[in-house]
Design a protein around this motif. Structure first.
Motif, PDB file in Angstrom:
ATOM      1  N   LEU A  83      53.671  32.071  45.227  1.00 54.94           N
ATOM      2  CA  LEU A  83      52.538  32.849  45.378  1.00 54.94           C
ATOM      3  C   LEU A  83      51.250  32.022  45.055  1.00 54.94           C
ATOM      4  CD1 LEU A  83      53.267  36.666  44.237  1.00 54.94           C
ATOM      5  CD2 LEU A  83      52.899  35.774  46.564  1.00 54.94           C
ATOM      6  N   LEU A  84      51.198  31.382  43.924  1.00 55.79           N
ATOM      7  CA  LEU A  84      49.916  30.717  43.481  1.00 55.79           C
ATOM      8  C   LEU A  84      50.572  29.109  42.955  1.00 55.79           C
ATOM      9  CD1 LEU A  84      46.996  30.695  42.759  1.00 55.79           C
ATOM     10  CD2 LEU A  84      47.702  30.944  40.365  1.00 55.79           C
ATOM     11  N   GLU A  85      49.976  28.288  43.913  1.00 57.49           N
ATOM     12  CA  GLU A  85      49.967  26.845  43.728  1.00 57.49           C
ATOM     13  C   GLU A  85      48.829  26.005  43.152  1.00 57.49           C
ATOM     14  OE1 GLU A  85      53.379  25.303  46.784  1.00 57.49           O
ATOM     15  OE2 GLU A  85      51.953  26.726  47.841  1.00 57.49           O
ATOM     16  N   VAL A  86      49.010  25.396  41.979  1.00 60.30           N
ATOM     17  CA  VAL A  86      48.043  24.521  41.479  1.00 60.30           C
ATOM     18  C   VAL A  86      48.280  23.301  41.558  1.00 60.30           C
ATOM     19  CG1 VAL A  86      46.309  24.119  39.668  1.00 60.30           C
ATOM     20  CG2 VAL A  86      47.085  26.481  40.369  1.00 60.30           C
ATOM     21  N   ARG A  87      47.737  22.456  42.254  1.00 53.76           N
ATOM     22  CA  ARG A  87      48.232  20.941  42.148  1.00 53.76           C
ATOM     23  C   ARG A  87      46.945  19.904  41.809  1.00 53.76           C
ATOM     24  NH1 ARG A  87      52.105  23.165  42.083  1.00 53.76           N
ATOM     25  NH2 ARG A  87      53.906  23.236  43.564  1.00 53.76           N
ATOM     26  N   ASP A  88      47.142  19.188  40.973  1.00 51.28           N
ATOM     27  CA  ASP A  88      46.517  17.946  40.493  1.00 51.28           C
ATOM     28  C   ASP A  88      44.932  18.529  40.162  1.00 51.28           C
ATOM     29  OD1 ASP A  88      45.852  15.514  39.707  1.00 51.28           O
ATOM     30  OD2 ASP A  88      45.130  15.018  41.749  1.00 51.28           O
TER      31      ASP A  88
ATOM     32  N   GLY B  72      39.944  40.388  42.652  1.00 52.53           N
ATOM     33  CA  GLY B  72      39.990  41.721  42.502  1.00 52.53           C
ATOM     34  C   GLY B  72      40.798  42.692  43.801  1.00 52.53           C
ATOM     35  N   ASN B  73      41.153  41.834  44.545  1.00 52.59           N
ATOM     36  CA  ASN B  73      42.098  42.517  45.481  1.00 52.59           C
ATOM     37  C   ASN B  73      43.676  41.919  45.649  1.00 52.59           C
ATOM     38  OD1 ASN B  73      43.092  44.039  47.938  1.00 52.59           O
ATOM     39  ND2 ASN B  73      42.017  42.549  49.424  1.00 52.59           N
ATOM     40  N   ARG B  74      43.616  40.662  46.140  1.00 49.52           N
ATOM     41  CA  ARG B  74      44.998  40.050  45.991  1.00 49.52           C
ATOM     42  C   ARG B  74      45.138  39.481  44.829  1.00 49.52           C
ATOM     43  NH1 ARG B  74      47.227  42.970  47.572  1.00 49.52           N
ATOM     44  NH2 ARG B  74      49.074  41.841  47.931  1.00 49.52           N
ATOM     45  N   VAL B  75      44.095  38.859  44.258  1.00 51.47           N
ATOM     46  CA  VAL B  75      44.279  38.109  42.662  1.00 51.47           C
ATOM     47  C   VAL B  75      43.228  38.611  41.937  1.00 51.47           C
ATOM     48  CG1 VAL B  75      43.860  35.927  41.911  1.00 51.47           C
ATOM     49  CG2 VAL B  75      45.075  35.974  44.127  1.00 51.47           C
ATOM     50  N   SER B  76      43.763  39.134  40.784  1.00 49.94           N
ATOM     51  CA  SER B  76      42.730  39.722  39.833  1.00 49.94           C
ATOM     52  C   SER B  76      42.945  39.172  38.560  1.00 49.94           C
ATOM     53  CB  SER B  76      43.134  41.639  39.604  1.00 49.94           C
ATOM     54  OG  SER B  76      42.949  42.078  40.665  1.00 49.94           O
TER      55      SER B  76
ATOM     56  N   SER C 267      48.834  40.765  43.975  1.00 49.24           N
ATOM     57  CA  SER C 267      49.962  40.043  43.874  1.00 49.24           C
ATOM     58  C   SER C 267      49.947  38.895  43.019  1.00 49.24           C
ATOM     59  CB  SER C 267      49.768  39.243  45.441  1.00 49.24           C
ATOM     60  OG  SER C 267      50.074  40.057  46.617  1.00 49.24           O
ATOM     61  N   VAL C 268      48.799  38.592  42.375  1.00 50.14           N
ATOM     62  CA  VAL C 268      48.613  37.797  41.260  1.00 50.14           C
ATOM     63  C   VAL C 268      47.664  37.962  40.211  1.00 50.14           C
ATOM     64  CG1 VAL C 268      47.888  35.317  40.420  1.00 50.14           C
ATOM     65  CG2 VAL C 268      49.292  35.529  42.555  1.00 50.14           C
ATOM     66  N   LEU C 269      48.162  38.125  38.972  1.00 49.17           N
ATOM     67  CA  LEU C 269      47.264  38.587  37.986  1.00 49.17           C
ATOM     68  C   LEU C 269      46.741  37.465  36.880  1.00 49.17           C
ATOM     69  CD1 LEU C 269      45.751  40.871  36.496  1.00 49.17           C
ATOM     70  CD2 LEU C 269      47.934  41.558  35.283  1.00 49.17           C
ATOM     71  N   VAL C 270      45.750  37.044  36.665  1.00 51.61           N
ATOM     72  CA  VAL C 270      45.385  36.181  35.636  1.00 51.61           C
ATOM     73  C   VAL C 270      45.049  36.880  34.440  1.00 51.61           C
ATOM     74  CG1 VAL C 270      43.932  34.261  35.099  1.00 51.61           C
ATOM     75  CG2 VAL C 270      44.702  34.618  37.509  1.00 51.61           C
ATOM     76  N   ALA C 271      45.673  36.780  33.114  1.00 55.32           N
ATOM     77  CA  ALA C 271      45.426  37.315  32.151  1.00 55.32           C
ATOM     78  C   ALA C 271      45.098  36.525  31.140  1.00 55.32           C
ATOM     79  CB  ALA C 271      46.582  38.339  31.616  1.00 55.32           C
ATOM     80  N   ASP C 272      43.755  36.604  30.685  1.00 58.75           N
ATOM     81  CA  ASP C 272      43.253  35.501  29.765  1.00 58.75           C
ATOM     82  C   ASP C 272      43.175  36.313  28.430  1.00 58.75           C
ATOM     83  OD1 ASP C 272      41.979  33.370  28.418  1.00 58.75           O
ATOM     84  OD2 ASP C 272      40.017  33.630  29.648  1.00 58.75           O
ATOM     85  N   GLU C 273      43.948  35.776  27.572  1.00 63.20           N
ATOM     86  CA  GLU C 273      43.917  36.286  26.209  1.00 63.20           C
ATOM     87  C   GLU C 273      43.821  37.756  26.219  1.00 63.20           C
ATOM     88  OE1 GLU C 273      44.563  34.644  23.401  1.00 63.20           O
ATOM     89  OE2 GLU C 273      43.971  32.469  23.832  1.00 63.20           O
TER      90      GLU C 273
ATOM     91  N   THR D 113      54.160  41.773  40.440  1.00 66.67           N
ATOM     92  CA  THR D 113      52.994  41.133  40.377  1.00 66.67           C
ATOM     93  C   THR D 113      53.362  39.524  39.514  1.00 66.67           C
ATOM     94  OG1 THR D 113      51.441  43.181  40.118  1.00 66.67           O
ATOM     95  CG2 THR D 113      50.594  40.855  39.348  1.00 66.67           C
ATOM     96  N   ALA D 114      52.984  38.503  40.089  1.00 64.85           N
ATOM     97  CA  ALA D 114      53.084  37.180  39.448  1.00 64.85           C
ATOM     98  C   ALA D 114      51.796  37.258  38.380  1.00 64.85           C
ATOM     99  CB  ALA D 114      53.024  35.951  40.350  1.00 64.85           C
ATOM    100  N   ILE D 115      52.181  36.796  37.180  1.00 65.79           N
ATOM    101  CA  ILE D 115      51.129  36.834  36.031  1.00 65.79           C
ATOM    102  C   ILE D 115      51.169  35.207  35.590  1.00 65.79           C
ATOM    103  CG2 ILE D 115      50.619  37.719  33.811  1.00 65.79           C
ATOM    104  CD1 ILE D 115      52.021  39.984  34.253  1.00 65.79           C
TER     105      ILE D 115
END
Length: 325
Positions: A5-10, A91-95, A176-182, A208-210
């Motif tokens: 779902l989420l790809e981070v490259r370089d 806030g919709n597809r990525v929170s 679809s993706v949740l970023v949980a910072d601490e 959800t991908a976390i």
């Protein structure tokens, strides 16, 4: 075609320009699949939160820049995307669950209104339908008397309740993706366990991908599937949770694991620690950034920077002497 779902490259992140430019993240790469939790772990100053904020493009641009790299959500490029496209995703597809709810929630708006807003904006719900959904979300995250809780302001809630309210906001549009910072920082262990259990339950229900940002290896052991260890702006080791705890390869990872408090027979025994501190982004050594703190480092480690390389079984490590600690 990738199923991530989420790809981070370089990914690289630089603050400032010219001779004053400071590189906070360098060459970070990872991906997250549906229903998977990937943990990004490291000490404070390792670049974890900068990486997390980059995913949603929430850094202070143009002071912050991305000299290289790509962040793709379902194939859509986030780096440099038009503001209109980013607003449709955030806030919709990525929170995101921010590290400190008291400084992230709006003190001038009630909790209910802050949850209503994304429901109305992204899902097009009426005010009445949004408020009914808000009450349901507050109940789902374990806040008692949700109708009353929706009418209070952030300062009227305890730290644990504020964190639950922030989770309700983040999950309101079923991202679809949740970023949980601490997400459990500054919470007592009982509330921490409840928050982690809640995230796991909602992940099972929604798929959800976390991306979990933390320095707490105990939290990782309980919740994550894969781990990326970050040090001085670079990812130095990636592995499944089982492999990382069973056979850590990078000396930094080994040091982090040794530093976990354990019940010992001799109370006077000292807690192992990693000597020194994480170098500031503007003062990185020439070779391996961890070399000044590493008991295994030799002249080659101090002069030549290792790169992240595969070592089998889906693992990667950036070290000249992996597994020797």
């Amino acid at each position: 075609m990738s199923d991530a779902l989420l790809e981070v490259r370089d990914l690289s992140v630089t603050f400032g320009a010219g001779v004053n430019a400071v590189q906070a993240v360098k060459g970070a790469s990872f991906d997250i699949k549906r229903g998977e939790t990937v943990a990004l772990v490291g000490e404070s100053g390792s670049g974890k939160s900068v990486t997390a904020l980059s995913v949603l493009q929430l850094l202070p641009y143009p002071m912050a820049r991305h000299p290289s790299g790509s962040i793709r959500f379902q194939g859509r490029e986030m780096v440099g995307a038009p503001a209109r496209d980013l607003l449709a995703v955030r806030g919709n597809r990525v929170s995101m669950i921010f590290q400190e709810p008291m400084t992230s929630l709006n003190p001038l708006m009630t909790i209910g209104r802050q949850i209503d807003e994304p429901l109305i904006r992204h899902l097009g719900l009426s005010s009445r339908a949004a408020r009914a959904r808000t009450h349901d979300l507050l109940a789902r995250v374990g806040i008692p008397r949700p109708e009353q809780a929706a009418t209070v302001y952030p300062h009227q809630l305890s730290g644990g309740m504020r964190q639950r309210a922030m989770i309700a906001i983040a999950l309101s549009c079923r991202p679809s993706v949740l970023v949980a910072d601490e997400p459990t920082t500054a919470l007592d262990v009982t509330i921490q366990a409840q928050i982690l259990e809640l995230l796991e339950e909602l992940q099972r229900e929604m798929g959800t991908a976390i991306l979990l940002i933390t320095h707490d290896l105990a939290v990782i052991a309980e919740t994550a599937h894969r781990v990326a260890v970050m040090y001085a702006g670079r990812i130095v080791e990636t592995a499944s949770v089982a492999d990382l705890f069973r056979t850590p390869l990078h000396p930094y990872t080994q040091g982090l694991l040794r530093s976990i408090p354990r019940i010992v027979r001799h109370p006077e025994a000292e807690l192992p620690e990693i000597p020194g501190t994480v170098p500031s982004p503007g003062e990185l050594p020439e070779g391996c950034a961890f070399a000044p703190r590493c008991a295994l480092a030799d002249h080659y480690c101090h002069s030549t920077r290792p790169i992240l390389e595969p070592v089998g079984d889906g693992r990667e490590v950036a070290c000249w002497k992996p597994g020797h600690g």
